[in-house]
Design an enzyme around this catalytic site. Structure first.
Site, PDB file in Angstrom:
ATOM      1  N   TYR A  53       0.831  -1.203   0.000  1.00 34.55           N
ATOM      2  CA  TYR A  53       0.000   0.000   0.000  1.00 34.55           C
ATOM      3  C   TYR A  53       0.868   1.257   0.000  1.00 34.55           C
ATOM      4  O   TYR A  53       0.633   2.194  -0.774  1.00 34.55           O
ATOM      5  CB  TYR A  53      -0.908  -0.001   1.227  1.00 34.55           C
ATOM      6  CG  TYR A  53      -1.832   1.189   1.304  1.00 34.55           C
ATOM      7  CD1 TYR A  53      -2.948   1.284   0.481  1.00 34.55           C
ATOM      8  CD2 TYR A  53      -1.590   2.223   2.204  1.00 34.55           C
ATOM      9  CE1 TYR A  53      -3.796   2.380   0.552  1.00 34.55           C
ATOM     10  CE2 TYR A  53      -2.433   3.318   2.281  1.00 34.55           C
ATOM     11  CZ  TYR A  53      -3.537   3.391   1.454  1.00 34.55           C
ATOM     12  OH  TYR A  53      -4.373   4.487   1.521  1.00 34.55           O
ATOM     13  N   LYS A  72       1.008   4.141  -2.987  1.00 42.08           N
ATOM     14  CA  LYS A  72       0.671   5.530  -2.700  1.00 42.08           C
ATOM     15  C   LYS A  72       1.867   6.458  -2.907  1.00 42.08           C
ATOM     16  O   LYS A  72       1.703   7.630  -3.287  1.00 42.08           O
ATOM     17  CB  LYS A  72       0.125   5.668  -1.272  1.00 42.08           C
ATOM     18  CG  LYS A  72      -1.242   5.025  -1.098  1.00 42.08           C
ATOM     19  CD  LYS A  72      -2.266   5.613  -2.058  1.00 42.08           C
ATOM     20  CE  LYS A  72      -3.653   5.045  -1.851  1.00 42.08           C
ATOM     21  NZ  LYS A  72      -4.669   5.668  -2.738  1.00 42.08           N
TER      22      LYS A  72
END
Length: 293
Positions: free
Chosen positions: A170, A174
């Site tokens: 993640y 990002k």
């Protein structure tokens, strides 16, 4: 439109008698059925935008539209698919004739040690979080360039600049969204197109189920929606939500040993490890279902 099953199906909600579209700006929001996307859609609807809303959850998308009122265009489908962004942009063109704002919000949060996670789910997270955002930016820029302007808002995360154990995939996606946004901010400004990265702290949504925040309290989705509305009114290349979250990014400037010492003191390294597996169960099941189709 986190990702998942089904083909893309643009669906127009029934027009009310006597309703006529005005010259209001047009916005696309991905992942609009719930959480941050739902809050962003509600805020933009309140600000007078005509909306194209996308999500993998068709039932949730229709529920959100019913709560919003008005006449949003609904596009059910998987943002991880190559044609997804073009379907959304095409729906904006077909129904409203233009595209002014694109909010890349759709994303998923795989949690845990990287070597404990399924390879397919990790690949799917990259497709939804990063590839879907790249394609969304491209589709938006293709429509905004001939118009002479527009605004692309990419929802990144504080973890883009403060990666943590248990959030490796993640955090990486990002960080990619943030790099993409910074590059496009410089690339597209000559065309009058603004690009903004919004970096929220943990938001109280299904994706954060079972995760106990440290340092700062979890945000409400409306706080992120308000930040999106704020940058549309006053464009900036990057904004943290809340502003205090920017302080977490400054630890990246420290020597690694000092950064690690602060993390140990604050307990931030244990956030993923200490997550409540039972509370995360329903969300983890959704991720596996989406990633397996």
């Amino acid at each position: 439109m986190h990702g998942g099953k089904g083909n893309w199906r643009p669906v127009r909600r029934p027009r009310k008698e006597g309703t006529v579209n005005g010259p209001s700006p047009v916005a696309v929001v991905t992942g609009a059925a719930r959480g941050v996307g739902r809050a962003v859609a509600g805020r933009l609807a309140g600000d007078g935008y005509r909306l194209v809303l996308g999500d993998v959850d068709g039932h949730g998308l229709h529920r959100a539209a019913a709560e919003l009122g008005g006449e949003p265009v609904l596009v059910e489908g998987d943002i991880a698919r190559a044609e997804a962004a073009e379907q959304l942009a095409g729906a904006a063109e077909a129904h409203f004739g233009r595209l002014d704002v694109w909010v890349n919000n759709a994303g998923i949060v795989p949690l845990g040690r990287l070597d404990d996670q399924e390879a397919g789910l990790l690949a799917y997270a990259c497709q939804v979080n990063l590839t879907g955002t790249v394609q969304g930016c491209r589709a938006a820029a293709l429509r905004m360039h001939p118009q002479g302007g527009g605004h692309i808002v990419n929802i990144a995360s504080v973890l883009a600049v403060k990666p943590l154990p248990g959030f490796a995939a993640y955090s990486a996606t990002k960080a990619g969204v943030l790099a993409l946004s910074r590059s496009l901010h410089r690339e597209l400004r000559v065309d009058g197109i603004h690009v903004t990265a919004v970096l929220p702290y943990m938001v109280h949504t299904a994706a954060a189920a079972g995760i106990r925040p440290r340092v700062l309290p979890a945000l409400r989705p409306q706080q992120v929606a308000d930040a999106v509305a704020g940058v549309l009114q006053r464009p900036r290349p990057q904004v943290f939500v809340p502003r205090a979250a920017r302080l977490l990014s400054l630890t990246a400037l420290l020597p690694q040993w000092a950064d690690g010492m602060i993390d140990a003191l604050l307990g931030t390294d244990a956030i993923a490890r200490d997550a409540d597996a039972a509370l995360r169960g329903p969300y983890e099941t959704e991720l596996r279902d989406w990633g397996s189709t």
